[in-house]
Scaffold this motif. Structure first.
Motif, mmCIF file in Angstrom:
data_model
loop_
_atom_site.group_PDB
_atom_site.id
_atom_site.type_symbol
_atom_site.label_atom_id
_atom_site.label_comp_id
_atom_site.label_asym_id
_atom_site.label_seq_id
_atom_site.Cartn_x
_atom_site.Cartn_y
_atom_site.Cartn_z
ATOM 1 N N TRP A 5 -65.276 -68.200 -41.236
ATOM 2 C CA TRP A 5 -64.271 -67.255 -40.767
ATOM 3 C C TRP A 5 -64.976 -66.127 -40.028
ATOM 4 O O TRP A 5 -66.035 -65.660 -40.467
ATOM 5 N N ALA A 6 -64.398 -65.711 -38.915
ATOM 6 C CA ALA A 6 -65.025 -64.700 -38.067
ATOM 7 C C ALA A 6 -63.979 -63.737 -37.526
ATOM 8 O O ALA A 6 -62.775 -63.984 -37.618
ATOM 9 N N LEU A 7 -64.465 -62.647 -36.973
ATOM 10 C CA LEU A 7 -63.611 -61.694 -36.275
ATOM 11 C C LEU A 7 -63.475 -62.127 -34.823
ATOM 12 O O LEU A 7 -64.392 -62.739 -34.265
ATOM 13 N N PRO A 8 -62.361 -61.782 -34.174
ATOM 14 C CA PRO A 8 -62.264 -62.045 -32.746
ATOM 15 C C PRO A 8 -63.248 -61.166 -31.990
ATOM 16 O O PRO A 8 -63.579 -60.069 -32.429
ATOM 17 N N GLY A 9 -63.697 -61.659 -30.874
ATOM 18 C CA GLY A 9 -64.626 -60.901 -30.052
ATOM 19 C C GLY A 9 -65.412 -61.811 -29.151
ATOM 20 O O GLY A 9 -65.124 -62.997 -29.026
#
Length: 133
Positions: free
Chosen positions: A27-31
């Motif tokens: 899971w990751a942050l948008p960017g």
């Protein structure tokens, strides 16, 4: 290299995490990357539009994470935004996006996401404990 990551929250305090179609299944942050001549906040808005179909106005700059990636210096600008908009993964780069309670995040966060969220939490704690002028 210069990049950006965005902590997208809703009014209840939950945050959006996503899974990419490439790389490890974390899971990751948008960017993403900041193009030459592009401001980091403009890149953050562009990435949110491309990856999640969000149109965002002003966003808050939280911190800059300095790192070494593949032997080269890398700066990641961390932003935060609160929105009531529904995210719509592009299904090309982002295959899944989900809201998570900030106190019940999944164990399989990317290392960069964990670092960015730690800086975001530190920033929120500092804001909550600062005294008004």
């Amino acid at each position: 290299m210069v990049g950006c990551q965005v902590v997208i929250g809703d009014r209840s305090g939950a945050i959006v995490l996503l899974r990419h179609s490439y790389g490890p299944k974390v899971w990751a942050l948008p960017g993403g990357g900041v193009a030459k001549g592009e401001l980091p906040d403009d890149a953050a808005r562009r990435e949110m539009a491309e990856e999640l179909g969000l149109t965002i106005g002003p966003i808050d700059h939280v911190a800059v994470l300095e790192d070494i990636v593949s032997g080269s210096p890398h700066s990641v600008h961390i932003f935060r935004v609160v929105t009531d908009q529904m995210v719509k993964p592009d299904r090309r780069e982002v295959v899944e996006a989900r809201l998570f309670d900030r106190d019940a995040l999944p164990a399989n966060l990317s290392q960069r996401t964990a670092q960015c969220l730690a800086l975001w939490r530190d920033n929120q704690s500092a804001q909550n404990t600062s005294e008004p002028d």
